[in-house]
Design a protein around this motif. Sequence first.
Motif, PDB file in Angstrom:
ATOM      1  N   HIS A  12       0.445   8.136  12.675  1.00  0.00           N
ATOM      2  CA  HIS A  12       0.007   7.318  13.823  1.00  0.00           C
ATOM      3  C   HIS A  12       0.160   5.842  13.487  1.00  0.00           C
ATOM      4  CE1 HIS A  12      -1.596  10.809  15.728  1.00  0.00           C
ATOM      5  NE2 HIS A  12      -2.371  11.087  14.683  1.00  0.00           N
ATOM      6  N   SER A  13       0.090   5.005  14.497  1.00  0.00           N
ATOM      7  CA  SER A  13       0.184   3.570  14.207  1.00  0.00           C
ATOM      8  C   SER A  13      -0.985   3.176  13.300  1.00  0.00           C
ATOM      9  CB  SER A  13       0.182   2.761  15.500  1.00  0.00           C
ATOM     10  OG  SER A  13      -1.051   2.924  16.137  1.00  0.00           O
ATOM     11  N   PHE A  14      -0.765   2.153  12.482  1.00  0.00           N
ATOM     12  CA  PHE A  14      -1.781   1.773  11.488  1.00  0.00           C
ATOM     13  C   PHE A  14      -1.849   0.260  11.346  1.00  0.00           C
ATOM     14  CE2 PHE A  14       2.314   2.714   9.483  1.00  0.00           C
ATOM     15  CZ  PHE A  14       2.561   1.565   8.753  1.00  0.00           C
ATOM     16  N   LYS A  15      -2.984  -0.197  10.843  1.00  0.00           N
ATOM     17  CA  LYS A  15      -3.151  -1.611  10.456  1.00  0.00           C
ATOM     18  C   LYS A  15      -3.783  -1.581   9.079  1.00  0.00           C
ATOM     19  CE  LYS A  15      -3.260  -4.327  14.628  1.00  0.00           C
ATOM     20  NZ  LYS A  15      -2.845  -3.345  15.624  1.00  0.00           N
ATOM     21  N   LYS A  16      -3.048  -1.943   8.060  1.00  0.00           N
ATOM     22  CA  LYS A  16      -3.537  -1.754   6.688  1.00  0.00           C
ATOM     23  C   LYS A  16      -3.153  -2.918   5.793  1.00  0.00           C
ATOM     24  CE  LYS A  16      -5.172   2.459   6.873  1.00  0.00           C
ATOM     25  NZ  LYS A  16      -6.356   3.067   6.425  1.00  0.00           N
ATOM     26  N   GLN A  17      -3.853  -2.945   4.670  1.00  0.00           N
ATOM     27  CA  GLN A  17      -3.504  -3.883   3.605  1.00  0.00           C
ATOM     28  C   GLN A  17      -3.316  -3.043   2.341  1.00  0.00           C
ATOM     29  OE1 GLN A  17      -5.622  -7.595   3.680  1.00  0.00           O
ATOM     30  NE2 GLN A  17      -6.097  -7.385   1.529  1.00  0.00           N
ATOM     31  N   ILE A  18      -2.215  -3.224   1.650  1.00  0.00           N
ATOM     32  CA  ILE A  18      -1.987  -2.410   0.452  1.00  0.00           C
ATOM     33  C   ILE A  18      -1.543  -3.276  -0.732  1.00  0.00           C
ATOM     34  CG2 ILE A  18      -1.353  -0.288   1.694  1.00  0.00           C
ATOM     35  CD1 ILE A  18       1.623  -0.955   1.048  1.00  0.00           C
ATOM     36  N   ILE A  19      -1.630  -2.677  -1.909  1.00  0.00           N
ATOM     37  CA  ILE A  19      -1.066  -3.307  -3.111  1.00  0.00           C
ATOM     38  C   ILE A  19      -0.121  -2.277  -3.728  1.00  0.00           C
ATOM     39  CG2 ILE A  19      -1.571  -4.215  -5.424  1.00  0.00           C
ATOM     40  CD1 ILE A  19      -4.273  -5.111  -4.390  1.00  0.00           C
ATOM     41  N   VAL A  20       1.096  -2.686  -4.012  1.00  0.00           N
ATOM     42  CA  VAL A  20       2.030  -1.772  -4.680  1.00  0.00           C
ATOM     43  C   VAL A  20       2.123  -2.178  -6.158  1.00  0.00           C
ATOM     44  CG1 VAL A  20       3.332  -1.247  -2.568  1.00  0.00           C
ATOM     45  CG2 VAL A  20       4.093  -3.127  -4.040  1.00  0.00           C
ATOM     46  N   PRO A  21       2.604  -1.273  -7.018  1.00  0.00           N
ATOM     47  CA  PRO A  21       2.596  -1.560  -8.467  1.00  0.00           C
ATOM     48  C   PRO A  21       3.547  -2.685  -8.878  1.00  0.00           C
ATOM     49  CG  PRO A  21       2.903   0.787  -8.038  1.00  0.00           C
ATOM     50  CD  PRO A  21       3.039   0.092  -6.733  1.00  0.00           C
ATOM     51  N   GLY A  22       3.475  -3.001 -10.161  1.00  0.00           N
ATOM     52  CA  GLY A  22       4.247  -4.108 -10.731  1.00  0.00           C
ATOM     53  C   GLY A  22       5.753  -3.912 -10.615  1.00  0.00           C
ATOM     54  N   ASP A  23       6.450  -5.039 -10.592  1.00  0.00           N
ATOM     55  CA  ASP A  23       7.901  -5.047 -10.422  1.00  0.00           C
ATOM     56  C   ASP A  23       8.600  -4.371 -11.616  1.00  0.00           C
ATOM     57  OD1 ASP A  23      10.118  -6.677  -8.756  1.00  0.00           O
ATOM     58  OD2 ASP A  23      10.649  -6.588 -10.871  1.00  0.00           O
ATOM     59  N   LYS A  24       9.525  -3.459 -11.305  1.00  0.00           N
ATOM     60  CA  LYS A  24      10.187  -2.700 -12.377  1.00  0.00           C
ATOM     61  C   LYS A  24      11.141  -3.581 -13.175  1.00  0.00           C
ATOM     62  CE  LYS A  24      12.761   1.024 -11.219  1.00  0.00           C
ATOM     63  NZ  LYS A  24      14.135   1.244 -11.659  1.00  0.00           N
ATOM     64  N   SER A  25      11.925  -4.391 -12.483  1.00  0.00           N
ATOM     65  CA  SER A  25      12.874  -5.256 -13.203  1.00  0.00           C
ATOM     66  C   SER A  25      12.134  -6.199 -14.139  1.00  0.00           C
ATOM     67  CB  SER A  25      13.686  -6.094 -12.211  1.00  0.00           C
ATOM     68  OG  SER A  25      14.529  -5.269 -11.458  1.00  0.00           O
ATOM     69  N   LEU A  26      11.036  -6.776 -13.636  1.00  0.00           N
ATOM     70  CA  LEU A  26      10.275  -7.712 -14.473  1.00  0.00           C
ATOM     71  C   LEU A  26       9.540  -6.986 -15.594  1.00  0.00           C
ATOM     72  CD1 LEU A  26       8.822 -10.259 -11.902  1.00  0.00           C
ATOM     73  CD2 LEU A  26      10.305 -10.772 -13.842  1.00  0.00           C
ATOM     74  N   SER A  27       9.052  -5.769 -15.315  1.00  0.00           N
ATOM     75  CA  SER A  27       8.328  -5.024 -16.349  1.00  0.00           C
ATOM     76  C   SER A  27       9.255  -4.717 -17.520  1.00  0.00           C
ATOM     77  CB  SER A  27       7.768  -3.715 -15.775  1.00  0.00           C
ATOM     78  OG  SER A  27       6.740  -3.993 -14.848  1.00  0.00           O
ATOM     79  N   ILE A  28      10.452  -4.216 -17.216  1.00  0.00           N
ATOM     80  CA  ILE A  28      11.386  -3.866 -18.304  1.00  0.00           C
ATOM     81  C   ILE A  28      11.806  -5.121 -19.060  1.00  0.00           C
ATOM     82  CG2 ILE A  28      13.684  -2.930 -18.830  1.00  0.00           C
ATOM     83  CD1 ILE A  28      13.233  -0.944 -16.492  1.00  0.00           C
ATOM     84  N   ARG A  29      12.066  -6.201 -18.312  1.00  0.00           N
ATOM     85  CA  ARG A  29      12.458  -7.445 -18.991  1.00  0.00           C
ATOM     86  C   ARG A  29      11.322  -7.979 -19.851  1.00  0.00           C
ATOM     87  NH1 ARG A  29      15.729  -6.757 -14.867  1.00  0.00           N
ATOM     88  NH2 ARG A  29      17.752  -7.793 -14.682  1.00  0.00           N
ATOM     89  N   TRP A  30      10.082  -7.888 -19.350  1.00  0.00           N
ATOM     90  CA  TRP A  30       8.952  -8.361 -20.162  1.00  0.00           C
ATOM     91  C   TRP A  30       8.883  -7.584 -21.474  1.00  0.00           C
ATOM     92  CZ3 TRP A  30       4.656  -5.855 -22.105  1.00  0.00           C
ATOM     93  CH2 TRP A  30       3.778  -6.680 -22.822  1.00  0.00           C
TER      94      TRP A  30
END
Length: 439
Positions: A12-30
């Motif tokens: 159904h239609s939604f109104k939400k706020q979410i957080i997605v996990p850390g960036d993969k490119s930056l994680s591997i580079r770190w």
Amino acid sequence: MNNQIKIEKKIHSFKKQIIVPGDKSLSIRWVLFSSLATGISKAENLLLSEDVIAAVNAIKKLGIRVNIKNKICKIYGRGIEGYKFKKNIIIDAKNSGTLGRLILGILIKTPYPIKLIGDQSLSKRDFKRVTDPLSKFGAKFELKNGNNLPLKILGIKKPSPILYEEKRGSAQCKSSVIFAAMKTKGRTIIKAKKSRNHTELLSQYLKLPVKVKKNKKFDLIEVNRVKKISPLNYKIPSDISSGSFFIVLTALIKNSELIIKNVNINPSRIGIITILKKMGVKIFFEKQRIYKGEKIANIRVIGPKQLKPINCPSNLNAGAIDEFLVIFLVAAKAKGISYFKDLSELNQKESPRLKWGSKILNLMGVKTKTTSDSIKIYGNPNLEVNKEIVIKDYLKDHRVFMTSVIASLAFGGKWTIHDKDSIKTSFPSFLKIINDIKK
Ligand code: S3P
């Protein structure tokens, strides 16, 4: 059996706020930069997915201590030449092209041969694209079929600097050469077609001798030998590629609205935003800020009443390269024919994604015309799927799985999607966030 999911209901239609996990490119580079630093580096919000864990395991094999506790990762770097090389080391890059390709540059001086292996998908991918330039530094390689994993690298004690033209728009090739050049006395010059520039930004933040001159279509990158890297404490921002699945879900469901917090909106990564805006989706960057050279923002998306088709300019390709599967879903609902071209690189990913993108749409009843590097999608704003669809045998490509989930929730039908575990490579909490949005 339980490694598949069934979805039979639209969201159904939604109104939400979410957080997605850390960036993969930056994680591997770190992980890689920290393994070369002198001292202890600390990361918060490191993506703890299989690709990143593979990077952690790789540096551990090379004698680097790593400690992960309470979501904080510490890496005890031993300096730029501090790896402990031994005989018979095998590094398993699993599913990760980024790890497999970048680490080869770092191994340019290994005194013993090191074997690089990967999973079934990675073993089908092209490694000649990195071993060719790395051979010019003086390293020697043996590749399966001259092209693939498993491969063996034998390094060179005194590598020579090179001139290298990167023509594909591949950040992995560019970054691999940058790492090798950091261990090479003299000046390496790279002329690189535009692609994500996290390696350059991290180098510059760390004040390493990496200079970038930007031109319209390419960058000129000059790299000199690095003597020391300072430890790098880093809070990894969220991954726009993971966010994209939800951006598209919002775009496909009328009267929906979504905020994704703290996302890396590096200009070289936001092709999907430019493309979707052109297609009529309202997207805003809020609370923009700069963190250690990277742009961060909250992304607000508002699902539009109607979607427009796009003739997608190919200069947007590199910045959206991981997002095309979901972008194609938006084109399927647009009013008219969309066209995406110069996309041969898409078939070089974890699965041949141009083919899979088209296949998913065809199974949904959407007409497409594909060539080896382009796709035309005949959109229909009233698209509804009413049949059974089974998605399997796609080389466990995480993005094929997640795209299929989004398609099922947006268009309906009775879907069975195999290989749920594929999400562990980049986005282990994907289904949990889907459930949060459904609530
Ligand atoms: C990546 C670069 C891209 C992208 C991949 C991550 C990186 O690959 O598809 O998911 O972190 O450098 P290419 O460099 O092969 O285009």
